[in-house]
Design a protein around this motif. Structure first.
Motif, PDB file in Angstrom:
ATOM      1  N   SER A  16      48.718   4.625  26.040  1.00 42.85           N
ATOM      2  CA  SER A  16      49.713   3.982  26.894  1.00 42.85           C
ATOM      3  C   SER A  16      51.105   4.020  26.271  1.00 42.85           C
ATOM      4  O   SER A  16      52.066   3.539  26.883  1.00 42.85           O
ATOM      5  N   ASN A  17      51.234   4.577  25.070  1.00 39.94           N
ATOM      6  CA  ASN A  17      52.527   4.668  24.386  1.00 39.94           C
ATOM      7  C   ASN A  17      53.123   6.052  24.647  1.00 39.94           C
ATOM      8  O   ASN A  17      52.626   7.044  24.118  1.00 39.94           O
ATOM      9  N   LEU A 123      57.616   4.834  12.501  1.00 41.48           N
ATOM     10  CA  LEU A 123      57.746   4.815  13.954  1.00 41.48           C
ATOM     11  C   LEU A 123      57.957   3.368  14.367  1.00 41.48           C
ATOM     12  O   LEU A 123      57.029   2.553  14.313  1.00 41.48           O
ATOM     13  N   SER A 124      59.159   3.018  14.775  1.00 38.35           N
ATOM     14  CA  SER A 124      59.490   1.624  15.070  1.00 38.35           C
ATOM     15  C   SER A 124      59.453   1.370  16.574  1.00 38.35           C
ATOM     16  O   SER A 124      60.259   1.921  17.326  1.00 38.35           O
ATOM     17  N   PHE A 125      58.524   0.521  16.998  1.00 39.54           N
ATOM     18  CA  PHE A 125      58.447   0.073  18.392  1.00 39.54           C
ATOM     19  C   PHE A 125      58.713  -1.420  18.518  1.00 39.54           C
ATOM     20  O   PHE A 125      59.222  -1.878  19.528  1.00 39.54           O
ATOM     21  N   GLU A 126      58.339  -2.202  17.509  1.00 42.24           N
ATOM     22  CA  GLU A 126      58.578  -3.653  17.487  1.00 42.24           C
ATOM     23  C   GLU A 126      59.292  -3.987  16.188  1.00 42.24           C
ATOM     24  O   GLU A 126      58.884  -3.523  15.116  1.00 42.24           O
ATOM     25  N   ILE A 127      60.357  -4.790  16.256  1.00 38.11           N
ATOM     26  CA  ILE A 127      61.177  -5.100  15.080  1.00 38.11           C
ATOM     27  C   ILE A 127      60.906  -6.524  14.629  1.00 38.11           C
ATOM     28  O   ILE A 127      60.997  -7.473  15.424  1.00 38.11           O
ATOM     29  N   LEU A 128      60.577  -6.678  13.355  1.00 38.97           N
ATOM     30  CA  LEU A 128      60.383  -8.002  12.743  1.00 38.97           C
ATOM     31  C   LEU A 128      61.698  -8.410  12.078  1.00 38.97           C
ATOM     32  O   LEU A 128      62.058  -7.905  11.014  1.00 38.97           O
ATOM     33  N   PHE A 129      62.427  -9.311  12.713  1.00 42.87           N
ATOM     34  CA  PHE A 129      63.750  -9.723  12.239  1.00 42.87           C
ATOM     35  C   PHE A 129      63.615 -10.692  11.059  1.00 42.87           C
ATOM     36  O   PHE A 129      62.754 -11.573  11.068  1.00 42.87           O
ATOM     37  N   LEU A 178      66.897   8.970  17.146  1.00 44.02           N
ATOM     38  CA  LEU A 178      66.835   8.159  18.364  1.00 44.02           C
ATOM     39  C   LEU A 178      66.021   8.899  19.425  1.00 44.02           C
ATOM     40  O   LEU A 178      66.405   9.996  19.858  1.00 44.02           O
ATOM     41  N   VAL A 179      64.896   8.284  19.842  1.00 45.68           N
ATOM     42  CA  VAL A 179      64.014   8.880  20.853  1.00 45.68           C
ATOM     43  C   VAL A 179      63.614   7.792  21.836  1.00 45.68           C
ATOM     44  O   VAL A 179      62.854   6.886  21.476  1.00 45.68           O
ATOM     45  N   PRO A 180      64.105   7.812  23.072  1.00 45.97           N
ATOM     46  CA  PRO A 180      63.707   6.787  24.046  1.00 45.97           C
ATOM     47  C   PRO A 180      62.190   6.754  24.232  1.00 45.97           C
ATOM     48  O   PRO A 180      61.524   7.793  24.182  1.00 45.97           O
ATOM     49  N   ASN A 181      61.649   5.563  24.431  1.00 39.67           N
ATOM     50  CA  ASN A 181      60.208   5.409  24.659  1.00 39.67           C
ATOM     51  C   ASN A 181      59.941   5.636  26.140  1.00 39.67           C
ATOM     52  O   ASN A 181      59.871   4.700  26.938  1.00 39.67           O
ATOM     53  N   ALA A 182      59.798   6.893  26.507  1.00 38.50           N
ATOM     54  CA  ALA A 182      59.710   7.265  27.921  1.00 38.50           C
ATOM     55  C   ALA A 182      58.723   8.400  28.091  1.00 38.50           C
ATOM     56  O   ALA A 182      58.583   9.252  27.209  1.00 38.50           O
ATOM     57  N   PRO A 183      58.037   8.447  29.228  1.00 34.75           N
ATOM     58  CA  PRO A 183      57.160   9.588  29.490  1.00 34.75           C
ATOM     59  C   PRO A 183      57.974  10.845  29.734  1.00 34.75           C
ATOM     60  O   PRO A 183      59.088  10.788  30.250  1.00 34.75           O
ATOM     61  N   SER A 309      63.461   0.788  24.836  1.00 36.81           N
ATOM     62  CA  SER A 309      62.086   0.790  24.325  1.00 36.81           C
ATOM     63  C   SER A 309      61.054   0.436  25.378  1.00 36.81           C
ATOM     64  O   SER A 309      59.862   0.420  25.086  1.00 36.81           O
ATOM     65  N   SER A 310      61.480   0.150  26.613  1.00 38.99           N
ATOM     66  CA  SER A 310      60.541  -0.273  27.647  1.00 38.99           C
ATOM     67  C   SER A 310      59.912   0.925  28.331  1.00 38.99           C
ATOM     68  O   SER A 310      60.559   1.629  29.116  1.00 38.99           O
ATOM     69  N   GLY A 311      58.621   1.146  28.075  1.00 40.34           N
ATOM     70  CA  GLY A 311      57.922   2.231  28.747  1.00 40.34           C
ATOM     71  C   GLY A 311      57.820   2.026  30.247  1.00 40.34           C
ATOM     72  O   GLY A 311      57.885   2.981  31.017  1.00 40.34           O
ATOM     73  N   LYS A 312      57.683   0.753  30.681  1.00 41.56           N
ATOM     74  CA  LYS A 312      57.552   0.500  32.124  1.00 41.56           C
ATOM     75  C   LYS A 312      58.846   0.825  32.861  1.00 41.56           C
ATOM     76  O   LYS A 312      58.812   1.396  33.954  1.00 41.56           O
ATOM     77  N   VAL A 313      59.987   0.490  32.276  1.00 44.03           N
ATOM     78  CA  VAL A 313      61.266   0.828  32.908  1.00 44.03           C
ATOM     79  C   VAL A 313      61.446   2.342  32.962  1.00 44.03           C
ATOM     80  O   VAL A 313      61.906   2.894  33.974  1.00 44.03           O
ATOM     81  N   ALA A 314      61.056   3.035  31.896  1.00 40.82           N
ATOM     82  CA  ALA A 314      61.196   4.487  31.881  1.00 40.82           C
ATOM     83  C   ALA A 314      60.282   5.149  32.914  1.00 40.82           C
ATOM     84  O   ALA A 314      60.690   6.086  33.605  1.00 40.82           O
ATOM     85  N   HIS A 315      59.038   4.668  33.030  1.00 40.47           N
ATOM     86  CA  HIS A 315      58.137   5.201  34.052  1.00 40.47           C
ATOM     87  C   HIS A 315      58.732   5.005  35.452  1.00 40.47           C
ATOM     88  O   HIS A 315      58.685   5.896  36.303  1.00 40.47           O
TER      89      HIS A 315
END
Length: 394
Positions: A16-17, A123-129, A178-183, A309-315
């Motif tokens: 799903s990623n 590979l950074s998808f979630e950032i721990l601040f 920089l690589v958008p998280n998109a299909p 980083s939103s896969g749903k928005v990109a889809h």
């Protein structure tokens, strides 16, 4: 000898990623093998008490995916080669790189590769601040920062996320790609064809307009606000909730209460990754109700700095769906430039904004496709990232 990319992904549902799928496809075209360790089965002896890698100091549970073909239409799980296991990984003499996803995956990748001396990639998808680290996350943050000292290259989605990650880890911007998280688009970049998947599965009447939400059902997705939100919608709109995982009994009971309003439908079964395009293409609009909440380290500042980083928005953008989104900086900025959706600041605005988009849907749909083409299409950025991966080989 073919180079190999070994990916440690500390979650289930790797297919799903979109970024993992694009990485596997691009490296496959270049003649690489790809091995994936993902959440599933027990791998022992790699953690230490207080490491933050899992319960009681144990690492996250990892399991190799099965073997499969590498054809262009294959699912991610079928593209990825079976991992040889941590012992062989540590001894491997094949040229390649070791990639760890997010703090947990990076820290574990560093441990797995301690003897292999392979270049380490984040590979950074979630950032721990840093400012959000509490006692529960202190070990994980320490493990992440220790691993960052060895990182040669980092993948992150956009400049907003890159700046946030640099502040959270000290990693240099120059070593980030920089690589958008998109299909990726389909063959020959043809538009995704219309689909009746949701209407057929759920019996939704043709005159009703489907507003789709996909993904986790959680506080950061405004779950507890949905009943009030749909109460402000004209009767022609129906919200469809589709989760990638089966719900437990309490969630099912709660969702049935939502469904009883007559304004919400529940898509009951997860779908294979290969059917996600048809899922999105069967809707009329996408709901992106992101809301920073202090429930978890992934759900507060990490959501506020969502970026691309939103896969749903990109889809949705790939399928030409106009987007109804919450008030985040990325949506204000991109929607103003592309007119691909509308942003709400109060729940009572949502019905009027849906009606506005419905009245000019073709224009909003064209804006969504342009947003994808100009800002989200991952093919060029992923190729550039893989060029840099190849530059790490001896």
């Amino acid at each position: 000898m073919k180079p190999c990319a070994r990916v440690v992904y500390p979650y289930p549902h790797p297919d799903s990623n979109p970024t993992l799928a694009n990485l596997a496809a691009e490296l496959g075209r270049r003649g690489w093998d790809v091995e994936l360790l993902c959440a599933g089965a027990d791998v022992r002896g790699l953690g230490a008490p207080g490491s933050g890698l899992g319960p009681a100091g144990r690492p996250g549970l990892l399991n190799p995916l099965p073997r499969g073909g590498a054809g262009p239409g294959a699912r991610l799980a079928d593209r990825l080669r079976r991992a040889a296991g941590p012992a062989l990984l540590a001894r491997s003499r094949r040229p390649g790189v070791l990639l760890g996803a997010d703090p947990q995956g990076l820290a574990l990748a560093r441990k797995l590769g301690a003897r292999a001396r392979l270049p380490l990639v984040y590979l950074s998808f979630e950032i721990l601040f840093r400012e959000e680290v509490g006692p529960a996350e202190a070990g994980l943050k320490a493990a992440e920062l220790a691993a960052c000292a060895d990182v040669a290259l980092t993948l992150v989605q956009d400049e907003e996320r890159a700046a946030a990650l640099a502040g959270a880890t000290g990693l240099p911007r120059a070593a980030m790609a920089l690589v958008p998280n998109a299909p990726a688009p389909g063959p020959e970049a043809q538009p995704v064809p219309p689909s009746d998947l949701l209407r057929r599965r759920l019996g939704i009447a043709p005159e009703r307009r489907i507003v789709l939400y996909t993904g986790s059902l959680a506080g950061w997705a405004s779950l507890h606000l949905l009943r009030e939100m749909v109460g402000h919608w004209p009767g022609e709109f129906v919200l469809v909730l589709h989760s990638r995982a089966a719900s437990g009994p309490r969630m099912r009971s709660w969702l049935e209460g939502l469904r009883a309003t007559g304004r919400v439908e529940i898509s009951p079964d997860p779908l294979p990754a290969g059917e996600l395009g048809a899922l999105y293409a069967s809707a009329d609009f996408l709901l992106a109700p992101y809301m920073p909440v202090p429930d978890d380290w992934t759900s507060c500042a990490n959501i506020a700095h969502l970026g691309l980083s939103s896969g749903k928005v990109a889809h949705a953008a790939l399928c030409g769906l106009p987007i109804l989104a919450s008030d985040l900086e990325v949506f204000r900025r991109e929607f103003a430039a592309y007119r691909c959706g509308e942003v709400y600041t109060r729940l009572e605005q949502t019905g009027g904004l849906l009606a506005r988009m419905a009245a000019d849907r073709e224009a909003y749909s064209a804006g969504a496709r342009r947003f994808y083409a100009e800002r989200l299409d991952p093919r060029g950025p992923m190729a550039a990232f893989c060029d840099r991966l190849e530059g790490l080989l001896p």
